[in-house]
Design an enzyme around this catalytic site. Structure first.
Site, PDB file in Angstrom:
ATOM      1  N   ARG B  51     -52.849 -40.099   6.239  1.00  0.00           N
ATOM      2  CA  ARG B  51     -52.698 -40.536   7.688  1.00  0.00           C
ATOM      3  C   ARG B  51     -54.087 -40.795   8.252  1.00  0.00           C
ATOM      4  NH1 ARG B  51     -48.914 -36.138  10.387  1.00  0.00           N
ATOM      5  NH2 ARG B  51     -49.938 -35.017   8.666  1.00  0.00           N
ATOM      6  N   ASP B  53     -56.481 -41.986  11.756  1.00  0.00           N
ATOM      7  CA  ASP B  53     -56.583 -42.051  13.124  1.00  0.00           C
ATOM      8  C   ASP B  53     -56.962 -43.491  13.742  1.00  0.00           C
ATOM      9  OD1 ASP B  53     -56.081 -39.320  13.920  1.00  0.00           O
ATOM     10  OD2 ASP B  53     -58.251 -38.953  13.073  1.00  0.00           O
ATOM     11  N   TYR B 112     -63.082 -41.061   0.829  1.00  0.00           N
ATOM     12  CA  TYR B 112     -63.407 -41.628   2.300  1.00  0.00           C
ATOM     13  C   TYR B 112     -64.963 -42.131   1.978  1.00  0.00           C
ATOM     14  CZ  TYR B 112     -59.132 -39.991   4.632  1.00  0.00           C
ATOM     15  OH  TYR B 112     -58.062 -39.773   5.167  1.00  0.00           O
ATOM     16  N   ARG B 199     -64.948 -36.590   9.746  1.00  0.00           N
ATOM     17  CA  ARG B 199     -65.694 -37.187  10.762  1.00  0.00           C
ATOM     18  C   ARG B 199     -66.388 -35.910  11.393  1.00  0.00           C
ATOM     19  NH1 ARG B 199     -61.304 -40.002  14.318  1.00  0.00           N
ATOM     20  NH2 ARG B 199     -62.951 -39.800  15.935  1.00  0.00           N
TER      21      ARG B 199
END
Lengths: 251, 251
Positions: B51, B53, B112, B199
């Site tokens: 998932r 954001d 990522y 993040r």
């Protein structure tokens, strides 16, 4: 009066191109209006290394503005970037312009890059920044075809009818085609280009890439000196003005 | 019933994230509504590898949908891409899903990438795709700090308070930081990540990069097992879900 050289980056989407026109917002207008705010509202004229059409991007475009005020270049950059918000145009660097320098007439070499997204699916992340070609392109054949255009030639076949250059003669120093995954990347380098020359070369190389043309037909198209002998104009989305060289270097 | 694996690309701008929420358009909703059109209007549920954001992008996200109809995967891809227009979501590839396969639970490794634009000028071409840091970052120090997070640890310090994972233990296999011109590129690899983990790691490494933290303080922040001991959450713009591995491979 102080002349400044500006290194510009912009996203061509949403602009009618570099040059100011009655039908929408231009990069020139955004820059000149920001500069005018630093000149107490007086009009400021900007000159450019290479005019770009609507939808064409730049990462290393070079412009010149002249102001009555003597501002440290770094402060000028920050002030222009502030006033150009929220438009997708920024000054990456500002310098004092060399005496008598002109960004267009003194350019020794210009570089453009064109990116084709060569896969079935339309672009999501790169929307507006690539030309989408769903059918497989043979990048090796395109590279072979590109070599026929190198050197000094009459590029009438690859010149827009609206081109205002006095001569169709240009010297193409580099026209590389390579595949990187599902991207086909075309890089062109010359002292100067005719109007739409890069997009017309790309649109014709695409015919080679899809097998409709043998690579050697690029030479025939060039020799014909006839716009109708070459392929269609590739869309602006995939095109980016990469850099321009001066001697001595300005940036 | 036929299950399909889908390789997705999307631009996170303009979405509330992957997951459907009452406050705006989600990637899931765009995909499920397109799939529903192929199911005669019946609802279709999509599962996802990771998932993301609001504002987070993906180039190699993997999803699964199940349809009553038996469609050749290539036709499914084309039909979904047609119905998802003009949203910035595309299916790059579609395959028949392996028997019993689940994109989330069977993922062996996720990757990522986070991009910081490290220059004075705000982004023009990369707006929404980078985190803009105007002050110089020391990428070497960030790389040194990143190494303290490698391996199996309790990542509570880098976990969002909203994280729903049962355990804060994760094994971080890779966290590379390198400079490429005015970009600082951070690549992270693990079987799975906690909510906001990438993040939060990036937001903390930024403190190291600007010299506010010595690299070794990353180890202290990790050992504290306290969200307040680490740095702030980096914005979503710079983050892209790159790829996910399965054994055997699905794409």
């Amino acid at each position: 009066m102080t002349a400044y050289a500006l290194l510009l980056e912009y996203d061509g989407r949403g602009f009618v191109g570099w040059q100011t026109q009655p039908n929408g917002l231009s990069v020139q207008q955004v820059l000149e209006e920001a500069a005018s705010k630093l000149a107490g509202g007086a009009p400021v004229a900007a000159a450019i290394a290479g005019r770009t059409d609507a939808g064409v991007h730049a990462i290393g475009q070079v412009a010149m503005i002249t102001l009555e005020r003597d501002l440290p270049p770094q402060r000028l950059r920050e002030a222009l970037n502030f006033h150009m918000k929220p438009h997708a145009v920024v000054v990456q660097e500002a310098r004092l312009a060399p005496e008598g320098w002109h960004p267009r007439f003194d350019a020794k070499r210009r570089r453009y890059r064109y990116i084709i997204l060569n896969r079935s699916a339309r672009p999501a992340l790169e929307m507006g920044h690539v030309w989408h070609m769903p059918h497989p392109l043979e990048a090796g054949a395109m590279a072979e075809g590109a070599r026929f255009l190198l050197g000094r030639h009459d590029f009438t076949s690859f010149r827009a009818s609206s081109c205002q250059a006095k001569s169709p003669l240009r010297t193409l120093d580099r026209l590389d085609v390579r595949r990187d995954g599902y991207h086909v990347i075309i890089e062109a380098e010359a002292r100067s280009f005719l109007h739409h020359q890069v997009r017309n070369m790309v649109g014709t190389l695409k015919l080679v890439g899809e097998g409709a043309w043998a690579p050697a037909r690029m030479a025939e198209a060039l020799a014909a000196c006839d716009r109708a002998a070459a392929g269609p104009t590739a869309p602006p989305d995939g095109l980016t003005f990469i850099s321009v060289d001066y001697e001595p270097p300005v940036f």
